[in-house]
Scaffold this active site. Structure first.
Site, PDB file in Angstrom:
ATOM      1  CG  ASP A 235       2.666  -8.680   1.446  1.00 53.69           C
ATOM      2  OD1 ASP A 235       2.220  -9.083   2.534  1.00 53.69           O
ATOM      3  OD2 ASP A 235       2.713  -7.473   1.130  1.00 53.69           O
TER       4      ASP A 235
ATOM      5  CD  GLU B 214       2.799  -9.987   7.487  1.00 45.84           C
ATOM      6  OE1 GLU B 214       3.022  -9.166   8.391  1.00 45.84           O
ATOM      7  OE2 GLU B 214       2.557  -9.664   6.304  1.00 45.84           O
TER       8      GLU B 214
ATOM      9  CG  ASP C 128       1.856  -4.387  -2.271  1.00 44.12           C
ATOM     10  OD1 ASP C 128       1.734  -4.142  -1.063  1.00 44.12           O
ATOM     11  OD2 ASP C 128       1.050  -4.005  -3.136  1.00 44.12           O
TER      12      ASP C 128
END
Length: 397
Positions: A186, A272, A354
Site C-alpha cells: 500500500d 494499487e 494501512d
C-alpha cells in the site's frame, strides 16, 4: 534476454566543450521547432509529412543564409531530434500522448543525442563529434565488460550540472531464482509503504526537510532579483534549482534502493492502480503526494520486475482495500482519512488501516493470479471488469 541499460555519469566539460554543447542544444531546439511548424502547417493543408520529408527540409535549411549556423554543429543530434519528433507524432496519432509542443529556451530540457557515427568510445574515453579531446567523465560505476554504447545522450540540468548517458547492452541482468514470497504494497503519507508483512517503511519527506531553506535562502532571494537575463538572477535561479536537484537526487536514490530490495525478496508484488494525476488536484495533499513520488515508485518497480523475472499485479483503483476487513470480509461504511485504526463490527478485529489495506491488496492480487484474469485493470475496454471489481465474498465470522 539481453537488456539495454542507460548508465548515467556526471562530467565536467572544458570551456570550449561547454560552448560547443550549448550551441548544439540551441540548434537541436531550433530544428525541432522548425520541423514542428512545418508538420503543423502541412497537417492544416491535409498533407502528411514524415521523418524523411523533415530530413530533406533540414538539408535545405542548412543552405540558407539565415540558418547557415546549423552547419557549425554535428548533424547527428539534429537528425535525432527529427526522429524524436516523428516518435512524438506516432504516439499522438495512437492516442497515447497529446500533440507535440514547442521547445522553450528557458523551460525545456537541454539535451542532445548522438548515435555511433557521432562519437568515439575508445580506451575508456568518450569523444563527441566536433570535439578534439574526450569528456572529463567521473566514472562512478563501471560499464558491463565489453560494453559498446549504441547511443550517447548529453544533457545539462537546471542547476548547471552536466551529464552523459550511455545506452549499452547489459548481459549481467538475468532473472533471479524463483521464490514463493508475495507481498501486498500500500502507499501512504504517514508511512511511505505499508507492507502486508506488517512492516512500515518510513516516509523520508525529502522536500519538507529542505522547505525552509528553499523558501528563505533561495526563492525569496530570487524574487528580489529584477526579471530578465541578468547574471544575478541567473545565479539565484541556479541556487533554487540546485536545492530542487538535491531533493530529487535523494528521493530517486531512496526509491531505487527500496524497489531493488522488494524485487529481490518477493516473487509477486501487488500494488494499487492509483491515478496520481487526479489525486494531486487536492490542494491540501498535493505537495505531500508529489514528495512521496508514488508514480516514480511504480515505474521503477515494474521495469525492475520485468528485468528479474518477477510479477507486478495492479489491483483496480476502486477496490475498497482500506474499508474491507481482511479477517471476515465485512465492508465498513465510512473510513475518513484521519481514522488510522478501526474495529470491525462483525468479528471485532482491530485493524491498523494501512496494514489491513496491504493485506487486502495481497489477497486480491493472488485471486487475480489464481483465476487467470488479466494482470492489468481494464481502464479503456468497454464492458469488461477486472476480477477485483466483482463483489467480494464475505466469510462467516
Amino acid at each position: 534476454m539481453c537488456v539495454k541499460r542507460a548508465f548515467k555519469y556526471r562530467f565536467y566539460p572544458t570551456d570550449a566543450q561547454a560552448a560547443e554543447l550549448s550551441r548544439t542544444f540551441g540548434c537541436v531546439r531550433k530544428v525541432y521547432n522548425l520541423a514542428l511548424v512545418a508538420r503543423t502547417e502541412a497537417w492544416a493543408r491535409q498533407e502528411r509529412v514524415n521523418y524523411n520529408a523533415t530530413s530533406a527540409m533540414l538539408t535545405a535549411w542548412k543552405r540558407t543564409e539565415e540558418l547557415a549556423f546549423l552547419n557549425d554543429v554535428s548533424s547527428v543530434p539534429l537528425q535525432q531530434t527529427l526522429r524524436h519528433l516523428q516518435t512524438a507524432f506516432t504516439h499522438f496519432f495512437a492516442k497515447r500522448a497529446r500533440y507535440p509542443r514547442f521547445k522553450s529556451r528557458k523551460k525545456s530540457r537541454k539535451s542532445a543525442e548522438y548515435t555511433t557515427s557521432g562519437f568515439r568510445f575508445r580506451d575508456g574515453g568518450l569523444t563527441l563529434a566536433k570535439m578534439n579531446e574526450p569528456l572529463n567523465i567521473v566514472w562512478s560505476r563501471t560499464l558491463p565488460p565489453g560494453a559498446k554504447p549504441s547511443t550517447v545522450t548529453v544533457s545539462q540540468d537546471a542547476a548547471g550540472r552536466w551529464y552523459v548517458s550511455l545506452l549499452c547492452e547489459d548481459p549481467s541482468v538475468s532473472p533471479l531464482p524463483a521464490t514463493d514470497q508475495a507481498v501486498g504494497i500500500d502507499v501512504g503519507l504517514d508511512h511511505l509503504l505499508p507492507l502486508s508483512t506488517g512492516e512500515k517503511i518510513a516516509n523520508p519527506r525529502h522536500e519538507r526537510k529542505d522547505r525552509a531553506r528553499l523558501a528563505v535562502e533561495a526563492q525569496q532571494n530570487l524574487s528580489r532579483k529584477a526579471k530578465g537575463d541578468g547574471a544575478n538572477r541567473a545565479k539565484a535561479r541556479r541556487k533554487v534549482a540546485g536545492i530542487h536537484a538535491r531533493i530529487a537526487d535523494r528521493r530517486r536514490d531512496h526509491l531505487h534502493k527500496l524497489t531493488t530490495r522488494l524485487v529481490r525478496e518477493n516473487q509477486t508484488l501487488v500494488i494499487e492502480d492509483l491515478t496520481v494525476r487526479n489525486m494531486v488536484k487536492n490542494r491540501s495533499l498535493a505537495r505531500a503526494i508529489s514528495d512521496a513520488a508514488w508514480s516514480d515508485f511504480r515505474g521503477l518497480l515494474e521495469y525492475k520486475a520485468a528485468w528479474y523475472g518477477r510479477e507486478v499485479i495492479a489491483v483496480d483503483r476502486f477496490f475498497p482495500s482500506s474499508k474491507l476487513c481482511s479477517h471476515c470480509g465485512t465492508l465498513a461504511k465510512n473510513m475518513p482519512l484521519h481514522v488510522r485504526t478501526w474495529t470491525c463490527d462483525s468479528c471485532g478485529t482491530t485493524h491498523d488501516r494501512d496494514t489491513n489495506a496491504a493485506n487486502n491488496l495481497l489477497a486480491a492480487g493472488l485471486a487475480v493470479t489464481t483465476c487467470g484474469a488479466g494482470v492489468r485493470p481494464q481502464r479503456r475496454t468497454p464492458g469488461g471488469q477486472s476480477v477485483t471489481k466483482q463483489e467480494t465474498p464475505r466469510r462467516e465470522p
